[in-house]
Motif scaffolding. Structure first.
Motif, PDB file in Angstrom:
ATOM      1  N   LYS A  11      86.023  -3.502  37.545  1.00 19.26           N
ATOM      2  CA  LYS A  11      84.938  -4.094  38.480  1.00 19.26           C
ATOM      3  C   LYS A  11      83.347  -4.017  38.129  1.00 19.26           C
ATOM      4  N   ASN A  12      83.278  -2.895  37.293  1.00 20.36           N
ATOM      5  CA  ASN A  12      81.918  -2.661  36.712  1.00 20.36           C
ATOM      6  C   ASN A  12      81.565  -3.735  35.877  1.00 20.36           C
ATOM      7  N   TYR A  13      82.556  -3.996  34.860  1.00 19.08           N
ATOM      8  CA  TYR A  13      82.014  -4.791  33.467  1.00 19.08           C
ATOM      9  C   TYR A  13      82.769  -6.333  34.021  1.00 19.08           C
ATOM     10  N   LEU A 114      72.978  -9.997  28.338  1.00 23.82           N
ATOM     11  CA  LEU A 114      72.617  -9.488  29.486  1.00 23.82           C
ATOM     12  C   LEU A 114      74.292  -8.942  30.312  1.00 23.82           C
ATOM     13  N   PRO A 115      75.079  -8.456  29.545  1.00 21.43           N
ATOM     14  CA  PRO A 115      76.453  -8.218  30.224  1.00 21.43           C
ATOM     15  C   PRO A 115      76.371  -7.504  31.527  1.00 21.43           C
ATOM     16  N   THR A 171      73.839 -10.325  39.750  1.00 18.49           N
ATOM     17  CA  THR A 171      73.959  -8.766  39.580  1.00 18.49           C
ATOM     18  C   THR A 171      73.221  -8.789  38.179  1.00 18.49           C
ATOM     19  N   ARG A 172      73.197  -9.372  37.213  1.00 13.60           N
ATOM     20  CA  ARG A 172      72.769  -9.354  35.930  1.00 13.60           C
ATOM     21  C   ARG A 172      71.203  -9.132  36.131  1.00 13.60           C
ATOM     22  N   PHE A 173      70.898 -10.186  36.940  1.00 13.53           N
ATOM     23  CA  PHE A 173      68.966 -10.164  37.276  1.00 13.53           C
ATOM     24  C   PHE A 173      68.816  -8.894  37.803  1.00 13.53           C
ATOM     25  N   ILE A 211      83.108   2.288  29.425  1.00 13.98           N
ATOM     26  CA  ILE A 211      83.806   1.835  28.060  1.00 13.98           C
ATOM     27  C   ILE A 211      82.665   1.172  27.314  1.00 13.98           C
ATOM     28  N   GLU A 212      82.424   2.038  26.215  1.00  8.45           N
ATOM     29  CA  GLU A 212      81.410   1.614  25.475  1.00  8.45           C
ATOM     30  C   GLU A 212      81.289   0.052  24.744  1.00  8.45           C
ATOM     31  N   GLU A 213      82.657  -0.182  24.260  1.00 13.58           N
ATOM     32  CA  GLU A 213      82.683  -1.608  23.881  1.00 13.58           C
ATOM     33  C   GLU A 213      82.622  -2.775  24.873  1.00 13.58           C
ATOM     34  N   LEU A 214      82.530  -2.223  26.080  1.00 16.35           N
ATOM     35  CA  LEU A 214      82.500  -3.290  27.202  1.00 16.35           C
ATOM     36  C   LEU A 214      80.959  -3.517  27.611  1.00 16.35           C
ATOM     37  N   GLU A 215      80.332  -2.610  27.026  1.00  8.25           N
ATOM     38  CA  GLU A 215      78.811  -2.836  27.390  1.00  8.25           C
ATOM     39  C   GLU A 215      78.079  -4.041  26.621  1.00  8.25           C
ATOM     40  N   VAL A 216      79.004  -4.908  26.109  1.00 10.38           N
ATOM     41  CA  VAL A 216      78.647  -6.274  25.803  1.00 10.38           C
ATOM     42  C   VAL A 216      79.343  -7.203  26.711  1.00 10.38           C
TER      43      VAL A 216
END
Ligand SMILES: N[C@@H](CCC(=O)N[C@@H](CS)C(=O)NCC(=O)O)C(=O)O
Length: 218
Positions: A11-13, A114-115, A171-173, A211-216
């Protein structure tokens, strides 16, 4: 008839999970949520069984399996016509479908740079020119809709599939501190204060994993 299920991931990413979940909630279809951890190999194998593309969201209802967000939106509009996921007017319906198609297949720079990350806020985040071009296009889409409909949602008083499709852009904004005009800020605030969004964001913030790799883009 077995209860409908919606498979989603973080739900976060996961922007697509949010879209699918909002669409299903907007439709009024009673469903059970199946959450799979995005970094768990056995969970991924399970999603594969549910969805041939390993992608979430995936809706299963009354013999149908639907694993693409736009297809889920169209399916729900057929299955739950009273929900008004598409505007009643033919011309507005065409417009709504067009802007949903545009976010589904485009805005790649915005999505990559802007993930979605609901737990974080980056004040003064530097927006690069190509991402700004995508942002300008989103602003143009929202301004055109809101000027014609009078808001508070893109097509007027009732939420449509377009509001669900653009919710992760709102949410990105917020996450990346993108400043909005008064009209667009009012729209963003409307989306952020929907009870479904409040519920989703609270659950996202309660998720343990970073999850670092999902910070994209995800
Ligand atoms: N175009 C697809 C996109 C779905 C998508 O990209 N989902 C991501 C999560 S937001 C996913 O399932 N990725 C699976 C993976 O990384 O294995 C749709 O409309 O549903």
């Amino acid at each position: 008839m077995a209860k409908a299920t919606l498979t989603i991931s973080s739900k976060n990413y996961s922007s697509w999970s949010l879209r699918g979940w909002l669409l299903t909630r907007f439709s009024g279809l009673d469903f059970e949520e199946i959450g799979v951890a995005p970094d768990d190999a056995s969970a991924r194998a399970e999603i594969l069984l549910l969805s041939p593309t390993i992608l979430v969201p995936c809706l299963r209802h009354d013999g149908a399996t639907i694993w693409d967000t736009l297809a889920i939106a169209e399916y729900l509009n057929e299955a739950m016509p009273q929900a008004g996921l598409l505007p009643a007017d033919r011309v507005q319906r065409a417009h709504c479908r067009s802007i949903c198609g545009e976010i589904h297949s485009g805005f790649t720079t915005l999505r990559a740079s802007l993930p979605v990350n609901l737990k974080h806020h980056f004040p003064g985040f530097k927006i690069w020119t190509r991402a700004q071009a995508d942002i300008d296009r989103v602003w143009a889409i929202w301004n055109e809709c809101l000027a014609a409909s009078g808001g508070p949602y893109l097509f007027g008083a009732q939420r449509t599939m377009a509001d669900a499709m653009y919710a992760p852009v709102v949410t990105r904004f917020r996450t990346y501190d993108v400043k909005l005009s008064e009209r667009l800020e009012a729209y963003a605030a409307t989306i952020m204060s929907m009870p479904e969004m409040v519920e989703w964001i609270a659950a996202a913030k309660a998720e343990p994993e970073e999850i670092e790799e999902l910070e994209v883009e995800y």
